[in-house]
Design a protein around this motif. Sequence first.
Motif, short mmCIF file in Angstrom:
data_model
loop_
_atom_site.label_atom_id
_atom_site.label_comp_id
_atom_site.label_asym_id
_atom_site.label_seq_id
_atom_site.Cartn_x
_atom_site.Cartn_y
_atom_site.Cartn_z
N SER A 42 -8.11 -56.31 97.54
CA SER A 42 -9.18 -56.06 98.50
C SER A 42 -9.06 -57.04 99.65
O SER A 42 -8.50 -58.14 99.49
CB SER A 42 -10.56 -56.18 97.85
N LYS A 43 -9.59 -56.66 100.79
CA LYS A 43 -9.64 -57.54 101.96
C LYS A 43 -11.02 -58.19 102.02
O LYS A 43 -12.01 -57.60 101.59
CB LYS A 43 -9.41 -56.75 103.25
N PRO A 44 -11.10 -59.41 102.56
CA PRO A 44 -12.43 -60.00 102.79
C PRO A 44 -13.22 -59.15 103.77
O PRO A 44 -12.64 -58.46 104.63
CB PRO A 44 -12.12 -61.38 103.38
N PRO A 45 -14.55 -59.17 103.70
CA PRO A 45 -15.34 -58.44 104.71
C PRO A 45 -15.14 -59.05 106.09
O PRO A 45 -14.74 -60.21 106.22
CB PRO A 45 -16.77 -58.63 104.22
N VAL A 46 -15.42 -58.26 107.10
CA VAL A 46 -15.32 -58.73 108.49
C VAL A 46 -16.70 -59.15 108.96
O VAL A 46 -17.70 -58.44 108.75
CB VAL A 46 -14.75 -57.62 109.40
N ALA A 47 -16.79 -60.32 109.57
CA ALA A 47 -18.06 -60.85 110.04
C ALA A 47 -18.63 -59.98 111.17
O ALA A 47 -17.89 -59.46 112.01
CB ALA A 47 -17.89 -62.28 110.52
N GLY A 80 -20.18 -69.66 98.65
CA GLY A 80 -19.51 -68.87 99.67
C GLY A 80 -20.26 -68.82 100.97
O GLY A 80 -21.49 -68.96 101.02
N TYR A 81 -19.51 -68.62 102.06
CA TYR A 81 -20.12 -68.31 103.34
C TYR A 81 -20.68 -66.89 103.24
O TYR A 81 -19.93 -65.95 102.96
CB TYR A 81 -19.09 -68.41 104.47
N ASP A 82 -21.99 -66.75 103.40
CA ASP A 82 -22.70 -65.50 103.13
C ASP A 82 -22.51 -65.06 101.68
O ASP A 82 -22.61 -63.86 101.36
CB ASP A 82 -22.27 -64.38 104.09
N THR A 89 -14.02 -62.56 107.41
CA THR A 89 -13.02 -62.77 108.45
C THR A 89 -13.68 -62.61 109.82
O THR A 89 -14.36 -61.61 110.08
CB THR A 89 -11.87 -61.76 108.31
N ILE A 90 -13.48 -63.60 110.67
CA ILE A 90 -14.03 -63.55 112.02
C ILE A 90 -12.91 -63.16 112.98
O ILE A 90 -11.87 -63.82 113.03
CB ILE A 90 -14.63 -64.92 112.42
N ASP A 91 -13.11 -62.07 113.71
CA ASP A 91 -12.14 -61.61 114.70
C ASP A 91 -12.69 -61.87 116.09
O ASP A 91 -13.80 -61.44 116.43
CB ASP A 91 -11.86 -60.11 114.54
#
Length: 520
Positions: A42-47, A80-82, A89-91
């Motif tokens: 799985s991928k981390p969620p996107v912020a 965890g952060y959130d 992940t912050i884009d």
Amino acid sequence: MLTFGMLTGGAMLIPLERSVLAAGQSRIAESALPAPFSTPFSKPPVATKVTSVGTTDYYSMTMREQAAEILPGRQTRIWGYDGVFPGPTIDVQQGREVVLRQINRLPASHPTLGYTPFTSTHLHGSASLPQFDGYASDVTYPGSWKDYRYPNFQGSRTLWYHDHGVHHTAPNVYMGLAGMYRMHDAVEQGLPIPQGYYDVPLVVTDAMFDVDGQLLYDDDDHSGFFGDVVLVNGRPWPVMKVERRKYRFRILNASVSRTYRWQLDSGEPLVVIGTDAGLMAAPQPVTTLLHGNAERYEVVIDFAKYKIGRRVTLRNISPKNNVDYTHTDKVMAFDVVAKASTTSKNSVPSVLSPYNAIMALTPTADTPTRTMALVRQGGQWTINGETWADVEASAYTRALANPALNAVEVWEIHNDSGGWHHPLHIHLIDFKILDREFDRNGVRVAPRAHERGAKDVVHVGENERVRLITQFGPHPGRYMIHCHNLVHEDHDMMGQFSVGEGGYDPITTAPARPLPAPAF
């Protein structure tokens, strides 16, 4: 607690079902762990942005304790952060400033080590102002918050944000306080390299669990932490379904102490296109890739070379001075399941990012040279014989170096600590690796192929001496230099350098404030 002892030769293999006791906990049996490559990737969620005003984007994250299913069927307490591990992940786009609010709602104490989990968020790879750089002693206690401002003027690169709280960085990051931050620019987006869905974050860590599925932590007398389970994006030895085309993987070694050496079981090359500080001038195909703590490498794997139904595995050929277990030679698997659904952004050109100001630097006879010696003295890890305790005792004025603003210098990093490697991170700046000397034999060799791009962490192996060149800026002020084996950083291989004159004070300029936080 288990004492691993000094590791001076090859990696050490720990017997199959051996128990480890730490804070009254017993290590879970290997037979109770999931089989490698049985857990879905799985991928981390996107912020998600809270709001945008002009050229500034606003984000808010809450550091909190959360139960997460890491081992199938078990709930593990993480920070965890959130509440997620890894953090979202912050884009971001080059030229857009980010304000990231970090709210500390962690519990009053660590569940086994007992310390108060104050935090300091460092955006690793960002040329941030001192007060927003995650200075180790600029801490936010539970029940407080701080806004961090990130300028994002640098070129495209893979960054990551993680905790940097003084003396507790290793256990805080180990509990889950780490996430990826991807910065994009027009040069990167104009290239035909894999992007979007095919640009995949891989946050690699290692962990150890007790019989109840909780995290065990033992730093072996401040030498290092090595787990028996390899996690990718918080999943143990996952398997990812891929198409017959190229994928770009941003690999972050977020482990506390473990260094990896990647290799595909097929023998096909890993094509390195980016280092810590962004795209390289040209791609570098390698059969193995040494990856130290906190380094980031952007790697392209071409699955078009394999038939549908083929499984390809990413393996870890463990470097010296790691503690290895039965399955720490395995990382993740890729199952080729379909034809390419698109051939857009599916190539690697021979020229990527040909001009980088740091990579253009060349030393002259007048370039100043400084030495940073990494050694263990009296049970403490030191830089030039000094520790962060010396910085604290000086009221945060003591510095290992005082380069002028925009000065160009060569730093020679000496590993004088015997049988250990040190991934050394220098805040604020990017640097170019000039050469390294193995075993102090007087022969300097060129950097490894995958290191031929701008960096902010350098892996300094046993008895090695590595030369770097950099330019100090763009901000004046005090910044940290430390080993990114986070156990070594905490005990106490961390110092600071001061760039130019003045600069914002990293502790008093923008201190944390008690909750509640006002709206943006």
